[in-house]
Design a protein around this motif. Structure first.
Motif, PDB file in Angstrom:
ATOM      1  N   GLU A 249      60.532   7.468  20.104  1.00 41.30           N
ATOM      2  CA  GLU A 249      61.881   7.638  20.656  1.00 41.30           C
ATOM      3  C   GLU A 249      62.586   8.854  20.062  1.00 41.30           C
ATOM      4  OE1 GLU A 249      60.460   3.536  20.764  1.00 41.30           O
ATOM      5  OE2 GLU A 249      60.805   4.916  19.102  1.00 41.30           O
ATOM      6  N   LYS A 250      62.170   9.256  18.876  1.00 44.02           N
ATOM      7  CA  LYS A 250      62.795  10.394  18.193  1.00 44.02           C
ATOM      8  C   LYS A 250      62.034  11.697  18.420  1.00 44.02           C
ATOM      9  CE  LYS A 250      65.472   9.953  14.930  1.00 44.02           C
ATOM     10  NZ  LYS A 250      66.916  10.146  14.730  1.00 44.02           N
ATOM     11  N   LEU A 251      60.740  11.595  18.630  1.00 42.30           N
ATOM     12  CA  LEU A 251      59.890  12.772  18.840  1.00 42.30           C
ATOM     13  C   LEU A 251      58.688  12.351  19.668  1.00 42.30           C
ATOM     14  CD1 LEU A 251      59.594  15.841  17.756  1.00 42.30           C
ATOM     15  CD2 LEU A 251      57.775  14.875  16.345  1.00 42.30           C
ATOM     16  N   SER A 252      58.426  13.076  20.736  1.00 42.19           N
ATOM     17  CA  SER A 252      57.328  12.695  21.617  1.00 42.19           C
ATOM     18  C   SER A 252      55.989  12.827  20.902  1.00 42.19           C
ATOM     19  CB  SER A 252      57.329  13.584  22.868  1.00 42.19           C
ATOM     20  OG  SER A 252      56.911  14.905  22.553  1.00 42.19           O
ATOM     21  N   SER A 253      55.024  12.044  21.340  1.00 43.01           N
ATOM     22  CA  SER A 253      53.684  12.113  20.742  1.00 43.01           C
ATOM     23  C   SER A 253      53.062  13.488  20.966  1.00 43.01           C
ATOM     24  CB  SER A 253      52.783  11.023  21.317  1.00 43.01           C
ATOM     25  OG  SER A 253      52.811  11.024  22.725  1.00 43.01           O
ATOM     26  N   PHE A 254      53.428  14.164  22.066  1.00 42.67           N
ATOM     27  CA  PHE A 254      52.921  15.528  22.270  1.00 42.67           C
ATOM     28  C   PHE A 254      53.471  16.479  21.214  1.00 42.67           C
ATOM     29  CE2 PHE A 254      53.784  19.817  23.890  1.00 42.67           C
ATOM     30  CZ  PHE A 254      52.476  20.267  24.029  1.00 42.67           C
ATOM     31  N   ASP A 255      54.783  16.418  20.949  1.00 45.27           N
ATOM     32  CA  ASP A 255      55.359  17.294  19.930  1.00 45.27           C
ATOM     33  C   ASP A 255      54.808  16.963  18.543  1.00 45.27           C
ATOM     34  OD1 ASP A 255      56.909  18.798  21.674  1.00 45.27           O
ATOM     35  OD2 ASP A 255      58.587  17.406  21.589  1.00 45.27           O
ATOM     36  N   PHE A 256      54.540  15.674  18.299  1.00 44.39           N
ATOM     37  CA  PHE A 256      53.912  15.262  17.044  1.00 44.39           C
ATOM     38  C   PHE A 256      52.517  15.865  16.943  1.00 44.39           C
ATOM     39  CE2 PHE A 256      51.563  12.215  14.376  1.00 44.39           C
ATOM     40  CZ  PHE A 256      52.418  12.093  13.293  1.00 44.39           C
ATOM     41  N   TRP A 257      51.736  15.757  18.000  1.00 38.30           N
ATOM     42  CA  TRP A 257      50.385  16.334  18.037  1.00 38.30           C
ATOM     43  C   TRP A 257      50.444  17.844  17.821  1.00 38.30           C
ATOM     44  CZ3 TRP A 257      47.433  19.928  20.570  1.00 38.30           C
ATOM     45  CH2 TRP A 257      46.051  19.761  20.568  1.00 38.30           C
ATOM     46  N   GLN A 258      51.381  18.476  18.488  1.00 43.39           N
ATOM     47  CA  GLN A 258      51.498  19.925  18.418  1.00 43.39           C
ATOM     48  C   GLN A 258      51.875  20.389  17.007  1.00 43.39           C
ATOM     49  OE1 GLN A 258      50.506  21.643  20.974  1.00 43.39           O
ATOM     50  NE2 GLN A 258      50.824  23.604  19.962  1.00 43.39           N
ATOM     51  N   PHE A 259      52.674  19.596  16.296  1.00 40.60           N
ATOM     52  CA  PHE A 259      53.018  19.935  14.916  1.00 40.60           C
ATOM     53  C   PHE A 259      51.758  20.079  14.067  1.00 40.60           C
ATOM     54  CE2 PHE A 259      53.564  18.161  10.607  1.00 40.60           C
ATOM     55  CZ  PHE A 259      54.422  19.108  10.066  1.00 40.60           C
ATOM     56  N   TRP A 260      50.838  19.132  14.192  1.00 40.16           N
ATOM     57  CA  TRP A 260      49.609  19.198  13.401  1.00 40.16           C
ATOM     58  C   TRP A 260      48.691  20.315  13.903  1.00 40.16           C
ATOM     59  CZ3 TRP A 260      49.994  16.670   9.095  1.00 40.16           C
ATOM     60  CH2 TRP A 260      50.821  15.532   9.024  1.00 40.16           C
ATOM     61  N   ARG A 261      48.676  20.525  15.209  1.00 38.68           N
ATOM     62  CA  ARG A 261      47.839  21.611  15.768  1.00 38.68           C
ATOM     63  C   ARG A 261      48.289  22.971  15.244  1.00 38.68           C
ATOM     64  NH1 ARG A 261      45.798  25.484  16.782  1.00 38.68           N
ATOM     65  NH2 ARG A 261      44.625  26.199  18.606  1.00 38.68           N
ATOM     66  N   ASN A 262      49.548  23.112  14.894  1.00 38.07           N
ATOM     67  CA  ASN A 262      50.077  24.387  14.400  1.00 38.07           C
ATOM     68  C   ASN A 262      50.013  24.507  12.879  1.00 38.07           C
ATOM     69  OD1 ASN A 262      50.717  25.231  17.009  1.00 38.07           O
ATOM     70  ND2 ASN A 262      52.762  24.327  16.939  1.00 38.07           N
ATOM     71  N   THR A 263      49.260  23.648  12.228  1.00 41.50           N
ATOM     72  CA  THR A 263      49.104  23.714  10.775  1.00 41.50           C
ATOM     73  C   THR A 263      48.580  25.086  10.346  1.00 41.50           C
ATOM     74  OG1 THR A 263      48.687  21.335  10.586  1.00 41.50           O
ATOM     75  CG2 THR A 263      47.823  22.719   8.821  1.00 41.50           C
ATOM     76  N   GLU A 264      49.105  25.593   9.238  1.00 43.13           N
ATOM     77  CA  GLU A 264      48.617  26.856   8.702  1.00 43.13           C
ATOM     78  C   GLU A 264      47.170  26.706   8.245  1.00 43.13           C
ATOM     79  OE1 GLU A 264      51.314  28.524   5.759  1.00 43.13           O
ATOM     80  OE2 GLU A 264      53.002  27.503   6.714  1.00 43.13           O
ATOM     81  N   ASP A 265      46.394  27.766   8.394  1.00 45.43           N
ATOM     82  CA  ASP A 265      44.966  27.717   8.060  1.00 45.43           C
ATOM     83  C   ASP A 265      44.727  27.185   6.651  1.00 45.43           C
ATOM     84  OD1 ASP A 265      44.723  28.874  10.518  1.00 45.43           O
ATOM     85  OD2 ASP A 265      43.761  30.730   9.825  1.00 45.43           O
ATOM     86  N   GLY A 266      45.539  27.633   5.706  1.00 52.43           N
ATOM     87  CA  GLY A 266      45.346  27.257   4.312  1.00 52.43           C
ATOM     88  C   GLY A 266      45.653  25.807   4.005  1.00 52.43           C
ATOM     89  N   ASP A 267      46.247  25.079   4.957  1.00 52.18           N
ATOM     90  CA  ASP A 267      46.625  23.678   4.731  1.00 52.18           C
ATOM     91  C   ASP A 267      45.701  22.680   5.413  1.00 52.18           C
ATOM     92  OD1 ASP A 267      48.906  24.280   3.189  1.00 52.18           O
ATOM     93  OD2 ASP A 267      50.109  24.601   4.999  1.00 52.18           O
ATOM     94  N   VAL A 268      44.764  23.162   6.220  1.00 52.30           N
ATOM     95  CA  VAL A 268      43.985  22.267   7.075  1.00 52.30           C
ATOM     96  C   VAL A 268      43.198  21.246   6.256  1.00 52.30           C
ATOM     97  CG1 VAL A 268      42.081  22.135   8.721  1.00 52.30           C
ATOM     98  CG2 VAL A 268      43.848  23.881   9.004  1.00 52.30           C
ATOM     99  N   GLU A 269      42.434  21.694   5.268  1.00 52.63           N
ATOM    100  CA  GLU A 269      41.612  20.766   4.492  1.00 52.63           C
ATOM    101  C   GLU A 269      42.479  19.745   3.750  1.00 52.63           C
ATOM    102  OE1 GLU A 269      38.426  20.824   0.784  1.00 52.63           O
ATOM    103  OE2 GLU A 269      38.554  22.567   2.116  1.00 52.63           O
ATOM    104  N   ARG A 270      43.549  20.215   3.136  1.00 48.73           N
ATOM    105  CA  ARG A 270      44.439  19.331   2.383  1.00 48.73           C
ATOM    106  C   ARG A 270      45.078  18.288   3.300  1.00 48.73           C
ATOM    107  NH1 ARG A 270      49.977  20.675  -0.121  1.00 48.73           N
ATOM    108  NH2 ARG A 270      49.830  22.440   1.308  1.00 48.73           N
ATOM    109  N   PHE A 271      45.528  18.711   4.472  1.00 48.34           N
ATOM    110  CA  PHE A 271      46.182  17.783   5.389  1.00 48.34           C
ATOM    111  C   PHE A 271      45.180  16.796   6.009  1.00 48.34           C
ATOM    112  CE2 PHE A 271      50.173  20.518   6.480  1.00 48.34           C
ATOM    113  CZ  PHE A 271      50.531  20.463   5.141  1.00 48.34           C
ATOM    114  N   LEU A 272      43.955  17.238   6.250  1.00 44.24           N
ATOM    115  CA  LEU A 272      42.922  16.314   6.723  1.00 44.24           C
ATOM    116  C   LEU A 272      42.658  15.225   5.687  1.00 44.24           C
ATOM    117  CD1 LEU A 272      40.387  18.811   8.318  1.00 44.24           C
ATOM    118  CD2 LEU A 272      41.447  16.901   9.523  1.00 44.24           C
ATOM    119  N   SER A 273      42.699  15.597   4.417  1.00 45.81           N
ATOM    120  CA  SER A 273      42.483  14.639   3.330  1.00 45.81           C
ATOM    121  C   SER A 273      43.638  13.658   3.208  1.00 45.81           C
ATOM    122  CB  SER A 273      42.291  15.388   2.004  1.00 45.81           C
ATOM    123  OG  SER A 273      42.147  14.494   0.929  1.00 45.81           O
TER     124      SER A 273
END
Length: 414
Positions: A249-273
């Protein structure tokens, strides 16, 4: 160190540990016993956001390792406000607002934890149950002597506010005392042995452990996770369009998905963990990808994080929406939508549209976006501030409004 318990092994492996009290004793206890463990969440909004997701994932992992998560809702402490990390007092909320916020936050935890009456089933309690009935003089006599004002003045939550010459009310000064008391109540009522939280809560957690030792002669434990910032140094959980909320209700699942898709390259491994349940070997493999291949890892991160928060179907729909929007330049119904009447559509300008879909906070913001070349109608750049959106721009009753290359929404004629 080599951990004995599955819990501490996985906490360490996934980088959840920042500080801990007597970590060897905690590990030994977790190896042979079910540990009831709590994290507190104040009810300052009707949803939690990504900034709380590390703690939520820790509770989830704790449960998967056979231990008992306790979600403490701060119905009582919200009436005071945690001064940690703040330059000013939080706005005081009414009891009605706190109850409404509590209902919204409960919906978040239903997605991540299994609640019930079993030994490792999650429990949700509210500290208003005991804080609201405290008798002030009796509380001061029983517990006040165990708190040193000198020590409280040196705690980061207090010291940083005073160092910046920002006012700290006596109301807020009491927060640490009540949080410490929470730990005692949870130990007495539910056998809670461990409090977890972000590293900014370390001082508060230590105070609760010390109080339990002084008052009840009990040894309990504390563990904090690192505060998460991105590789560029920004605080986790914020985006150009605002907080990344965990409720649809506060943020669509698409915008939530897109937030993670736009993760900086240097954060990908850490955020996956931290934010997925992929095996660590897969996390390491995906984190090692370079160049354009790292985008595959970002899509997996977005899929996995969205699946946990919004479900498999929402994650798949979000990925399909992204493909239609970005690869095929189309208008997927999965985008955020705003509906208007036909007579309003006939008077629509790009400035009004940008404000309407939330890409600008004011007409001035919208104009600056146009001037900077970031505004688009159906993927076409707009250069004129008072550009009209013609009815011919609506395709099947829909027009796509964009801010930059990553933020898109639809205005739909109803």
């Amino acid at each position: 160190m080599t951990y004995k318990s599955n819990l501490m092994k996985q906490f360490n492996e996934r980088s959840y540990i920042h500080q801990a009290t007597d970590i060897e004793a905690l590990d030994a206890w977790a190896a042979d016993n079910i540990i009831p463990s709590y994290i507190g969440f104040d009810c300052t909004a009707d949803s939690l956001h990504v900034g709380s997701l590390v703690q939520i994932m820790m509770l989830r992992l704790l449960q998967k390792c056979g231990h008992k998560p306790i979600v403490l809702m701060g119905g009582g402490t919200t009436k005071i406000g945690d001064p940690s990390g703040k330059d000013s007092a939080r706005p005081l909320l009414s009891d009605q607002d706190i109850e409404a916020n509590k209902r919204g936050i409960k919906n978040v935890f239903k997605k991540y934890l299994t609640f019930g009456d079993g030994p490792s089933d999650a429990l949700m309690v509210d500290n208003a149950d005991w804080l609201d009935t405290l008798q002030y003089i009796r509380f001061l006599r029983d517990y006040g002597s165990h708190f040193s004002v000198n020590r409280m003045m040196s705690m980061d939550s207090v010291k940083l506010r005073l160092d910046r010459e920002q006012p700290l009310s006596f109301l807020e000064f009491n927060y640490v005392i009540l949080q410490a008391y929470d730990f005692i109540e949870l130990r007495r009522r539910y056998g809670c042995q461990l409090q977890m939280g972000g590293s900014d809560q370390w001082g508060n957690i230590i105070t609760g452990i010390d109080l339990a030792r002084r008052v009840d002669g009990q040894e309990i434990y504390g563990l904090t996770s690192p505060l998460i910032t991105t590789s560029s140094g920004t605080k986790m959980g914020k985006s150009a369009s605002g907080a990344i909320w965990l409720n649809e209700e506060k943020l669509s699942s698409f915008d939530f998905w897109q937030f993670w898709r736009n993760t900086e390259d240097g954060d990908v491994e850490r955020f996956l963990s931290l934010f997925t349940e992929l095996p660590i070997k897969d996390v390491r493999m995906l984190g090692a990808l370079k160049g354009a291949d790292i985008n595959d890892a970002k899509i997996i991160l977005a899929d996995e994080a969205t699946h946990l928060c919004h479900g498999k179907e929402a994650a798949e729909k979000a990925r399909a929406t992204a493909k239609i929007t970005f690869n095929d330049k189309g208008m997927s119904d999965g985008l955020h939508q705003v509906t208007i009447r036909a007579d309003a559509a006939a008077k629509l300008t790009i400035v009004i549209a940008l404000n309407m879909v939330g890409f600008a906070k004011s007409k001035g913001d919208a104009r600056r976006l146009v001037q900077g070349g970031g505004a688009r109608i159906n993927d076409n750049v707009v250069t004129v501030e008072n550009e009209n959106i013609n009815l011919t721009d609506f395709k099947d009753g829909k027009v796509k409004i964009s801010a930059g290359k990553k933020r898109h929404a639809l205005i739909v004629i109803k």
